[in-house]
Write a protein that holds these residues in place. Structure first.
Motif, PDB file in Angstrom:
ATOM      1  N   ALA B  24       0.835  -1.206   0.000  1.00 38.94           N
ATOM      2  CA  ALA B  24       0.000   0.000   0.000  1.00 38.94           C
ATOM      3  C   ALA B  24       0.870   1.256   0.000  1.00 38.94           C
ATOM      4  N   LEU B  25       1.953   1.222   0.744  1.00 36.99           N
ATOM      5  CA  LEU B  25       2.826   2.397   0.808  1.00 36.99           C
ATOM      6  C   LEU B  25       3.526   2.628  -0.532  1.00 36.99           C
ATOM      7  N   SER B  26       4.097   1.560  -1.077  1.00 37.69           N
ATOM      8  CA  SER B  26       4.986   1.728  -2.221  1.00 37.69           C
ATOM      9  C   SER B  26       4.291   1.511  -3.546  1.00 37.69           C
ATOM     10  N   GLY B  27       3.212   0.742  -3.536  1.00 42.60           N
ATOM     11  CA  GLY B  27       2.522   0.440  -4.780  1.00 42.60           C
ATOM     12  C   GLY B  27       3.216  -0.610  -5.626  1.00 42.60           C
ATOM     13  N   ALA B  28       4.245  -1.265  -5.104  1.00 45.47           N
ATOM     14  CA  ALA B  28       4.968  -2.240  -5.926  1.00 45.47           C
ATOM     15  C   ALA B  28       5.360  -3.444  -5.087  1.00 45.47           C
ATOM     16  N   SER B  29       5.154  -4.650  -5.638  1.00 46.99           N
ATOM     17  CA  SER B  29       5.375  -5.840  -4.816  1.00 46.99           C
ATOM     18  C   SER B  29       6.859  -6.079  -4.533  1.00 46.99           C
ATOM     19  N   ASP B  30       7.760  -5.670  -5.456  1.00 48.39           N
ATOM     20  CA  ASP B  30       9.182  -5.897  -5.145  1.00 48.39           C
ATOM     21  C   ASP B  30       9.633  -4.991  -3.997  1.00 48.39           C
ATOM     22  N   ILE B  31       9.081  -3.774  -3.948  1.00 46.52           N
ATOM     23  CA  ILE B  31       9.443  -2.890  -2.822  1.00 46.52           C
ATOM     24  C   ILE B  31       8.804  -3.408  -1.527  1.00 46.52           C
ATOM     25  N   ALA B  32       7.595  -3.985  -1.645  1.00 46.06           N
ATOM     26  CA  ALA B  32       6.960  -4.575  -0.455  1.00 46.06           C
ATOM     27  C   ALA B  32       7.837  -5.699   0.102  1.00 46.06           C
ATOM     28  N   ASP B  33       8.449  -6.513  -0.783  1.00 47.48           N
ATOM     29  CA  ASP B  33       9.379  -7.570  -0.325  1.00 47.48           C
ATOM     30  C   ASP B  33      10.521  -6.947   0.489  1.00 47.48           C
ATOM     31  N   ASP B  34      11.134  -5.885  -0.093  1.00 44.33           N
ATOM     32  CA  ASP B  34      12.266  -5.232   0.585  1.00 44.33           C
ATOM     33  C   ASP B  34      11.838  -4.628   1.920  1.00 44.33           C
ATOM     34  N   LEU B  35      10.655  -4.001   1.914  1.00 44.29           N
ATOM     35  CA  LEU B  35      10.177  -3.345   3.140  1.00 44.29           C
ATOM     36  C   LEU B  35       9.946  -4.366   4.243  1.00 44.29           C
ATOM     37  N   LEU B  36       9.361  -5.514   3.881  1.00 43.90           N
ATOM     38  CA  LEU B  36       9.115  -6.549   4.886  1.00 43.90           C
ATOM     39  C   LEU B  36      10.445  -7.029   5.471  1.00 43.90           C
ATOM     40  N   GLN B  37      11.402  -7.303   4.580  1.00 41.68           N
ATOM     41  CA  GLN B  37      12.710  -7.806   5.041  1.00 41.68           C
ATOM     42  C   GLN B  37      13.380  -6.778   5.957  1.00 41.68           C
ATOM     43  N   ALA B  38      13.376  -5.515   5.543  1.00 44.14           N
ATOM     44  CA  ALA B  38      14.026  -4.473   6.332  1.00 44.14           C
ATOM     45  C   ALA B  38      13.311  -4.276   7.673  1.00 44.14           C
ATOM     46  N   THR B  39      11.967  -4.366   7.628  1.00 40.74           N
ATOM     47  CA  THR B  39      11.185  -4.211   8.864  1.00 40.74           C
ATOM     48  C   THR B  39      11.529  -5.324   9.852  1.00 40.74           C
ATOM     49  N   ALA B  40      11.635  -6.561   9.338  1.00 39.08           N
ATOM     50  CA  ALA B  40      11.912  -7.701  10.207  1.00 39.08           C
ATOM     51  C   ALA B  40      13.278  -7.530  10.885  1.00 39.08           C
ATOM     52  N   LEU B  41      14.282  -7.136  10.094  1.00 38.49           N
ATOM     53  CA  LEU B  41      15.623  -6.974  10.676  1.00 38.49           C
ATOM     54  C   LEU B  41      15.650  -5.844  11.698  1.00 38.49           C
ATOM     55  N   ARG B  42      15.008  -4.723  11.336  1.00 37.27           N
ATOM     56  CA  ARG B  42      14.995  -3.581  12.257  1.00 37.27           C
ATOM     57  C   ARG B  42      14.271  -3.935  13.554  1.00 37.27           C
ATOM     58  N   ALA B  43      13.164  -4.671  13.433  1.00 34.10           N
ATOM     59  CA  ALA B  43      12.398  -5.050  14.631  1.00 34.10           C
ATOM     60  C   ALA B  43      13.253  -5.943  15.540  1.00 34.10           C
ATOM     61  N   LEU B  44      13.995  -6.869  14.923  1.00 32.30           N
ATOM     62  CA  LEU B  44      14.851  -7.744  15.736  1.00 32.30           C
ATOM     63  C   LEU B  44      15.927  -6.943  16.464  1.00 32.30           C
ATOM     64  N   GLU B  45      16.505  -5.954  15.749  1.00 31.59           N
ATOM     65  CA  GLU B  45      17.518  -5.106  16.394  1.00 31.59           C
ATOM     66  C   GLU B  45      16.947  -4.375  17.603  1.00 31.59           C
ATOM     67  N   LYS B  46      15.652  -4.016  17.490  1.00 32.97           N
ATOM     68  CA  LYS B  46      15.055  -3.182  18.535  1.00 32.97           C
ATOM     69  C   LYS B  46      14.243  -3.996  19.531  1.00 32.97           C
ATOM     70  N   HIS B  47      14.401  -5.321  19.533  1.00 34.70           N
ATOM     71  CA  HIS B  47      13.500  -6.142  20.352  1.00 34.70           C
ATOM     72  C   HIS B  47      13.519  -5.755  21.822  1.00 34.70           C
ATOM     73  N   HIS B  48      14.697  -5.250  22.284  1.00 35.67           N
ATOM     74  CA  HIS B  48      14.779  -4.897  23.705  1.00 35.67           C
ATOM     75  C   HIS B  48      13.924  -3.684  24.054  1.00 35.67           C
ATOM     76  N   GLN B  49      13.464  -2.946  23.031  1.00 35.55           N
ATOM     77  CA  GLN B  49      12.591  -1.786  23.319  1.00 35.55           C
ATOM     78  C   GLN B  49      11.142  -2.207  23.586  1.00 35.55           C
ATOM     79  N   VAL B  50      10.846  -3.481  23.285  1.00 35.70           N
ATOM     80  CA  VAL B  50       9.460  -3.935  23.432  1.00 35.70           C
ATOM     81  C   VAL B  50       9.130  -4.124  24.910  1.00 35.70           C
ATOM     82  N   THR B  51       8.074  -3.469  25.358  1.00 38.48           N
ATOM     83  CA  THR B  51       7.702  -3.616  26.765  1.00 38.48           C
ATOM     84  C   THR B  51       6.419  -4.424  26.905  1.00 38.48           C
TER      85      THR B  51
END
Lengths: 245, 174
Positions: B24-51
């Motif tokens: 929905a953000l990018s309008g393109a499925s290849d960018i959606a693939d990249d966004l999901l991958q980047a989101t997953a890695l970033r979330a893992l890096e920040k897992h300690h912020q989860v309360t």
């Protein structure tokens, strides 16, 4: 300020004037119950949801770094790792199993219907062409006829309105009647999909209302009386004959 | 359960939702693939912020959107000359009959052709089921803005839906 379902639907269809639309929006900002009502009435949401919920067709793949691996090949550490992963599975299973149980469509519909009072339906007098449009939309969403002639001729009940709601992306149609005392009475139909199992009639009191539910050929049906004691047998025999599939 | 395990679980559970939001953000499925991958890695890096493990889905959505806005959007816009979205209607799963498929493809195309702000709002509220106020928090705009974006989107979706409703009723012989 109170808003009728008609006003809310007119808002959703974009047919209110600017000032009326702003009044609805301002009221929603302060009233989360009104927000839920408005969202439940939105005829666009279930259609868009149905199209997008299957996208992407398969779970997309993600490359994640492995969780901290054991440092050495020592047997004890490996055993500990196995024990830890079993514990994770057990903890996740407990987490899932103890989530609050999701309400089914019939429970949700009963909660919604239980908010109706004789005052709600006293204002619901729809001219025939409005009812025509409501039935056309409802039948299109469900993909089946609603046997309007049967519904209009149920003894002792006055047909008031048909509206499209949605439950988990499935179209759910609520048809509201007034009984001889002017109390609300309803018949609901949900499209469950071709794989849904058929179910025999089940009588239950849900949210203080006498209900009868059954399912045939991918559709679920529910009849709701005006209170916990309503005798549904007359309507039930007509409707189970008319809605066999 | 540790916060890392909770975040790993949430990434798997919500991968389709995050991917759809990326679409929905990018309008393109290849960018959606990249966004999901980047989101997953970033979330893992920040897992300690989860309360709280309660709404990890909206936390993932927020991360996805922030990566889009801060890191990918400008690049994609340059590449695609101002995000002229080419709707990838083949993403829509085939339905039981060809009329249903045509209708689903029309709805998909219509949604994907909405302006980005309306598209992300429609995706969060209509598809993912967030309330108006939850979407307002996630997108960092007032609730009135969410409602007016949805109103504008409904006006554009109306044409294709009304046409289909008339069609279905005609087909069912009423």
């Amino acid at each position: 300020m109170k808003f009728s379902d008609e006003t809310l639907l007119a808002y959703l269809e974009g047919s209110l004037d600017e000032a009326e639309a702003r009044a609805v929006e301002n009221a929603v900002a302060d009233d989360s119950a009104l927000e839920s009502r408005l969202m439940a009435l939105d005829p666009f949401a279930p259609v868009v949801q149905q199209v997008f919920e299957a996208v992407p067709a398969e779970a997309p793949s993600i490359d994640l770094p492995a969780p901290n691996p054991p440092q050495s090949g020592a047997g004890l550490l490996r055993l500990l790792a196995v024990a830890a992963s079993v514990a994770v599975i057990a903890a996740s299973a407990t987490f899932w199993a103890t989530r609050p149980k999701a309400l089914g469509w019939a429970e949700q519909a009963a909660i919604y219907q239980s908010l109706y009072s004789s005052d709600t339906i006293a204002e619901l007098d729809n001219p025939p062409q409005r009812l025509d449009a409501q039935f056309a939309l409802a039948e299109a969403q469900l993909g089946r006829s609603l046997n309007r002639e049967v519904l209009e001729n149920l003894p002792g009940l006055d047909l008031k309105r048909a509206q499209v709601l949605s439950f988990k992306g499935k179209p759910l149609v609520q048809i509201v009647f007034a009984d001889a005392q002017g109390e609300p009475f309803a018949f609901c139909v949900i499209r469950q999909g071709p794989d849904a199992p058929a179910k025999d009639v089940n009588l239950a009191v849900l949210s203080g209302l006498a209900t009868a539910t059954w399912a045939r050929d991918g559709y679920g049906y529910m009849l709701l009386g005006s209170d916990g004691q309503t005798d549904l047998s007359g309507e039930l025999s007509v409707l189970t004959d008319a809605f066999t599939g | 359960m540790s916060s890392e395990q909770a975040v790993r679980g949430a990434i798997q559970t919500h991968s389709k939702r995050v991917w759809r939001f990326g679409l929905a953000l990018s309008g393109a499925s290849d960018i959606a693939d990249d966004l999901l991958q980047a989101t997953a890695l970033r979330a893992l890096e920040k897992h300690h912020q989860v309360t709280s493990y309660e709404r990890l889905d909206s936390w993932l959505m927020t991360i996805c959107r922030s990566i889009w806005l801060n890191e990918i959007r400008a690049r994609s816009v340059r590449k695609a000359q101002a995000l002229s979205v080419t709707p990838e209607a083949q993403l829509v799963a085939p339905g039981p009959d060809s009329e249903t498929n045509i209708f689903a493809a029309q709805v998909f195309t219509q949604v994907m052709q909405l302006p980005e702000a309306q598209r992300e709002t429609v995706m969060l509220v209509f598809v993912e089921g967030y309330s108006y106020r939850e979407a307002a928090v996630l997108l960092d705009v007032p609730i009135g803005t969410i409602m007016s974006r949805l109103s504008n989107a409904r006006q554009k979706l109306k044409t294709v839906m009304q046409h289909d409703a008339a069609d279905t009723v005609r087909r069912s012989g009423k």
